[in-house]
Design a protein around this motif. Structure first.
Motif, PDB file in Angstrom:
ATOM      1  N   UNK A 138       0.786  -1.226   0.000  1.00 53.28           N
ATOM      2  CA  UNK A 138       0.000   0.000   0.000  1.00 53.28           C
ATOM      3  C   UNK A 138       0.817   1.274   0.000  1.00 53.28           C
ATOM      4  N   UNK A 139       1.929   1.263   0.712  1.00 54.98           N
ATOM      5  CA  UNK A 139       2.753   2.470   0.788  1.00 54.98           C
ATOM      6  C   UNK A 139       3.375   2.832  -0.543  1.00 54.98           C
ATOM      7  N   UNK A 140       3.371   1.878  -1.487  1.00 48.07           N
ATOM      8  CA  UNK A 140       4.007   2.115  -2.786  1.00 48.07           C
ATOM      9  C   UNK A 140       3.012   2.460  -3.880  1.00 48.07           C
ATOM     10  N   UNK A 141       1.781   2.806  -3.508  1.00 47.48           N
ATOM     11  CA  UNK A 141       0.811   3.216  -4.507  1.00 47.48           C
ATOM     12  C   UNK A 141       1.313   4.364  -5.389  1.00 47.48           C
ATOM     13  N   UNK A 142       2.019   5.360  -4.831  1.00 52.72           N
ATOM     14  CA  UNK A 142       2.543   6.403  -5.714  1.00 52.72           C
ATOM     15  C   UNK A 142       3.496   5.865  -6.777  1.00 52.72           C
ATOM     16  N   UNK A 143       4.308   4.854  -6.432  1.00 52.58           N
ATOM     17  CA  UNK A 143       5.179   4.232  -7.432  1.00 52.58           C
ATOM     18  C   UNK A 143       4.348   3.571  -8.525  1.00 52.58           C
ATOM     19  N   UNK A 144       3.261   2.919  -8.137  1.00 51.42           N
ATOM     20  CA  UNK A 144       2.406   2.244  -9.113  1.00 51.42           C
ATOM     21  C   UNK A 144       1.785   3.255 -10.074  1.00 51.42           C
ATOM     22  N   UNK A 145       1.325   4.358  -9.529  1.00 53.20           N
ATOM     23  CA  UNK A 145       0.730   5.393 -10.378  1.00 53.20           C
ATOM     24  C   UNK A 145       1.759   5.931 -11.370  1.00 53.20           C
ATOM     25  N   UNK A 146       2.978   6.128 -10.910  1.00 56.42           N
ATOM     26  CA  UNK A 146       4.038   6.638 -11.788  1.00 56.42           C
ATOM     27  C   UNK A 146       4.381   5.626 -12.879  1.00 56.42           C
ATOM     28  N   UNK A 147       4.435   4.347 -12.517  1.00 59.21           N
ATOM     29  CA  UNK A 147       4.792   3.309 -13.491  1.00 59.21           C
ATOM     30  C   UNK A 147       3.704   3.141 -14.542  1.00 59.21           C
ATOM     31  N   UNK A 148       2.470   2.952 -14.113  1.00 60.30           N
ATOM     32  CA  UNK A 148       1.404   2.637 -15.069  1.00 60.30           C
ATOM     33  C   UNK A 148       0.977   3.846 -15.885  1.00 60.30           C
ATOM     34  N   UNK A 149       1.256   5.031 -15.394  1.00 61.00           N
ATOM     35  CA  UNK A 149       0.992   6.222 -16.197  1.00 61.00           C
ATOM     36  C   UNK A 149       1.906   6.287 -17.420  1.00 61.00           C
ATOM     37  N   UNK A 150       3.022   5.561 -17.376  1.00 60.52           N
ATOM     38  CA  UNK A 150       3.924   5.517 -18.526  1.00 60.52           C
ATOM     39  C   UNK A 150       3.426   4.578 -19.621  1.00 60.52           C
ATOM     40  N   UNK A 151       2.480   3.691 -19.257  1.00 61.83           N
ATOM     41  CA  UNK A 151       1.947   2.735 -20.235  1.00 61.83           C
ATOM     42  C   UNK A 151       0.413   2.771 -20.132  1.00 61.83           C
ATOM     43  N   UNK A 162      -6.016  -1.525  -3.853  1.00 63.37           N
ATOM     44  CA  UNK A 162      -4.639  -1.035  -3.871  1.00 63.37           C
ATOM     45  C   UNK A 162      -3.914  -1.251  -2.562  1.00 63.37           C
ATOM     46  N   UNK A 163      -4.506  -2.053  -1.665  1.00 61.72           N
ATOM     47  CA  UNK A 163      -3.947  -2.202  -0.315  1.00 61.72           C
ATOM     48  C   UNK A 163      -3.688  -0.841   0.319  1.00 61.72           C
ATOM     49  N   UNK A 164      -4.566   0.097   0.015  1.00 59.07           N
ATOM     50  CA  UNK A 164      -4.386   1.470   0.510  1.00 59.07           C
ATOM     51  C   UNK A 164      -4.313   1.482   2.029  1.00 59.07           C
ATOM     52  N   UNK A 165      -3.262   2.105   2.601  1.00 63.07           N
ATOM     53  CA  UNK A 165      -3.106   2.117   4.061  1.00 63.07           C
ATOM     54  C   UNK A 165      -4.031   3.104   4.756  1.00 63.07           C
ATOM     55  N   UNK A 169      -2.891  12.201   1.682  1.00 61.26           N
ATOM     56  CA  UNK A 169      -2.845  12.923   0.408  1.00 61.26           C
ATOM     57  C   UNK A 169      -2.128  12.136  -0.679  1.00 61.26           C
ATOM     58  N   UNK A 170      -1.020  11.464  -0.337  1.00 60.53           N
ATOM     59  CA  UNK A 170      -0.269  10.702  -1.338  1.00 60.53           C
ATOM     60  C   UNK A 170      -1.085   9.536  -1.874  1.00 60.53           C
ATOM     61  N   UNK A 171      -1.787   8.861  -0.977  1.00 64.19           N
ATOM     62  CA  UNK A 171      -2.610   7.723  -1.404  1.00 64.19           C
ATOM     63  C   UNK A 171      -3.744   8.184  -2.298  1.00 64.19           C
ATOM     64  N   UNK A 172      -4.418   9.255  -1.921  1.00 65.90           N
ATOM     65  CA  UNK A 172      -5.525   9.759  -2.737  1.00 65.90           C
ATOM     66  C   UNK A 172      -5.029  10.211  -4.106  1.00 65.90           C
ATOM     67  N   UNK A 173      -3.868  10.852  -4.139  1.00 68.35           N
ATOM     68  CA  UNK A 173      -3.327  11.303  -5.427  1.00 68.35           C
ATOM     69  C   UNK A 173      -2.989  10.115  -6.319  1.00 68.35           C
ATOM     70  N   UNK A 174      -2.430   9.064  -5.716  1.00 68.33           N
ATOM     71  CA  UNK A 174      -2.065   7.872  -6.494  1.00 68.33           C
ATOM     72  C   UNK A 174      -3.307   7.171  -7.022  1.00 68.33           C
ATOM     73  N   UNK A 175      -4.321   6.999  -6.175  1.00 63.45           N
ATOM     74  CA  UNK A 175      -5.552   6.358  -6.611  1.00 63.45           C
ATOM     75  C   UNK A 175      -6.236   7.175  -7.711  1.00 63.45           C
TER      76      UNK A 175
END
Length: 256
Positions: A138-151, A162-165, A169-175
């Motif tokens: 869950x803590x890595x949701x921002x990484x997931x958003x950055x990765x999948x936004x590239x594809x 998303x196993x959101x913790x 703000x970071x989690x909401x932005x990633x989701x």
């Protein structure tokens, strides 16, 4: 007419046949689970269980898992999300309808989803029309958003909210970023009772056509029960045909 249900995330296994190292500390789950067992759970609710999506079980022997799924004749296994390590040269089981590389396990280093080979692998999957099953810490949701936004062209199906913790703000932005991708979906599931605030945020952010029902059976039995989770979903979503079946059809290409 009975509610039609497609379970977008279930597991089956037999510890006498398969080595599942992660079960070592979980005696409650150290026995055989079959599709027929899952059918019996749905029968208690009187719904029309159409079948569901088998998701890989992080077994020690991936090829054995592939074979066991190939040999399983159950018509309730509608799609198979099997294990591979994502890269442009990845091996894909011939009976796979999509791929999951577990990003939530201790052996996966943080940043794996941002490696060049992973991004290029997602591009190759998009070219082949194969969805990626995303299970992350869950803590890595921002990484997931950055990765999948590239594809953005790849279909990504996010497991377990998303196993959101929480809803910092970071989690909401990633989701929100993941929800904005054209081919993204998210499942309401998990091995803990779901947080209604996270469910509401996800429902509002992803919209009614991109949120999928899933049981995560039998892992759901660790900290809740199948019955409690399914009843909570009925209480939360009513008999929403998109949530319980149609969205899974779209996400996985399941024929009516």
């Amino acid at each position: 007419m009975a509610l039609k249900v497609i379970d977008s995330h279930f597991h089956i296994w037999d510890p006498d046949t398969q080595d599942l190292p992660w079960l070592a500390g979980l005696p409650a789950l150290q026995h055989k689970y079959t599709v027929e067992d899952l059918e019996a759970e749905y029968a208690k609710f009187g719904v029309d269980f159409l079948g569901g999506v088998y998701v890989e079980v992080d077994a020690a022997d991936h090829e054995l898992e592939d074979r066991l799924l190939f040999e399983n004749p159950s018509p309730k296994i509608l799609k198979r999300m099997l294990r591979s390590d994502v890269s442009p040269w990845m091996r894909i089981p011939i009976n796979a309808d999509g791929i999951r590389e577990p990003l939530h396990v201790d052996s996966e280093p943080r940043g794996r989803c941002l490696e060049t080979s992973f991004i290029e692998g997602l591009e190759a999957m998009a070219d082949k029309g194969l969805p990626f099953e995303l299970c992350n810490r869950g803590a890595e949701l921002p990484d997931m958003a950055k990765a999948f936004s590239q594809v953005p062209q790849v279909t990504v199906i996010v497991d377990h909210l998303g196993n959101a913790p929480g809803l910092d703000d970071d989690t909401k932005a990633a989701l929100t970023a993941l929800a904005g991708l054209p081919n993204s979906y998210i499942k309401v599931s998990g091995d803990n009772p779901v947080d209604p605030d996270i469910v509401k945020y996800v429902r509002d952010t992803f919209g009614p056509k991109k949120v999928l029902y899933s049981s995560n059976w039998p892992v759901v039995e660790l900290n809740s029960t199948f019955a409690a989770h399914f009843q909570l979903m009925l209480d939360t979503f009513g008999e929403d045909e998109d949530f319980f079946a149609n969205n899974a059809r779209r996400a996985y290409g399941i024929e009516a």
